[in-house]
Design a protein around this motif. Sequence first.
Motif, PDB file in Angstrom:
ATOM      1  N   GLU A 169       0.794  -1.143  -0.127  1.00 59.62           N
ATOM      2  CA  GLU A 169      -0.154  -0.217  -0.038  1.00 59.62           C
ATOM      3  C   GLU A 169       0.886   1.255  -0.102  1.00 59.62           C
ATOM      4  O   GLU A 169       0.556   2.303  -0.725  1.00 59.62           O
ATOM      5  CB  GLU A 169      -1.047   0.175   1.243  1.00 59.62           C
ATOM      6  N   ARG A 172       2.083   2.105  -3.466  1.00 60.37           N
ATOM      7  CA  ARG A 172       0.764   2.940  -4.490  1.00 60.37           C
ATOM      8  C   ARG A 172       0.737   4.333  -3.888  1.00 60.37           C
ATOM      9  O   ARG A 172       0.826   5.247  -4.864  1.00 60.37           O
ATOM     10  CB  ARG A 172      -0.395   2.263  -3.784  1.00 60.37           C
ATOM     11  N   ILE A 211      -1.721  -4.191  -7.325  1.00 63.73           N
ATOM     12  CA  ILE A 211      -1.224  -2.818  -6.609  1.00 63.73           C
ATOM     13  C   ILE A 211      -1.088  -1.536  -7.535  1.00 63.73           C
ATOM     14  O   ILE A 211      -1.721  -0.627  -7.416  1.00 63.73           O
ATOM     15  CB  ILE A 211      -0.223  -2.790  -5.738  1.00 63.73           C
ATOM     16  N   LEU A 212      -0.144  -1.882  -8.537  1.00 62.52           N
ATOM     17  CA  LEU A 212      -0.052  -0.698  -9.491  1.00 62.52           C
ATOM     18  C   LEU A 212      -0.256  -1.367 -11.156  1.00 62.52           C
ATOM     19  O   LEU A 212      -0.082  -2.362 -11.320  1.00 62.52           O
ATOM     20  CB  LEU A 212       1.667  -0.746  -9.313  1.00 62.52           C
TER      21      LEU A 212
END
Length: 287
Positions: A169, A172, A211-212
């Motif tokens: 996280e 991100r 996530i990305l």
Amino acid sequence: METALIGADVGVATAEKLISKLKEKLENSSENDTKTRKPLEYLKHAAIELFESSRHSPRPGTSPSQPEVWLIVGVNGVGKTTTVAKIANDLKQKGKTVVLGAADTFRAAAVGQLKAWAERTNCTVISGSEQSDPGSVAFDTVKHAKTTPTDIAIIDTAGRLHTKANLMEELRKIAKSAEKAAGHPLAEILLVVDATNGQNALQQARLFSDILPITGVVLSKLDGTAKGGITLAIADQLKLPIRYIGIGEGLNDFQAFEASTFVDALFESNDTPNTSELNKLNLSESA
């Protein structure tokens, strides 16, 4: 052939797909054609097609007057900082001006390592204090790039296990900070994977992609015992293009990925492949 592919880290699903394509090609080929072209040639062609199907350009959003922003991510120990230096060196040789961001603020030696590489490549490094917020370093790097004659800003990040939700996280947030400073989407978010990790590299790529918006993969450590077939699985199952490969520790032991050259090395054989032949990655001679 299927056994050899699986033994070379291609994985069961992708190996089955390649063999299926090979069977289809042989069934649809004339007798004359199969006499002049060996099954291995058809298999190579199917592998190249698989790589080509995953190719795409960097994401749009950068105007000619604004620097591109590249973010380099990956798990611990895959060689991200060295990869950042190699990419910078490659871009500098192509006439680009490059600024580096040391957003790995957790590893004590990371900033020093990046600065040492930067001296060799003649690049500026933007850094913060130890344990400082990596997002702020990313932000400052992009801001510096926008106020100086810079073509590309490359941001190094700390290695993090893909299974640690809080660290993922944070990654991100680093990307968001860089985008906020840039005012447009990042041109590249490159995931570095260790070629010796085999199928685990596929799982890493899958979870980082959750996530990305990963734009490409850099395969490091192909100079060792790596088999390299994992690249086919990543291209096939995740549709991520392979951007670069690392084949040594030196700055120039690095090259843009070329599907045909890589496939020739992966399937290097005089007749029919077997596991040991598929495991030979003689990329330095093939390039």
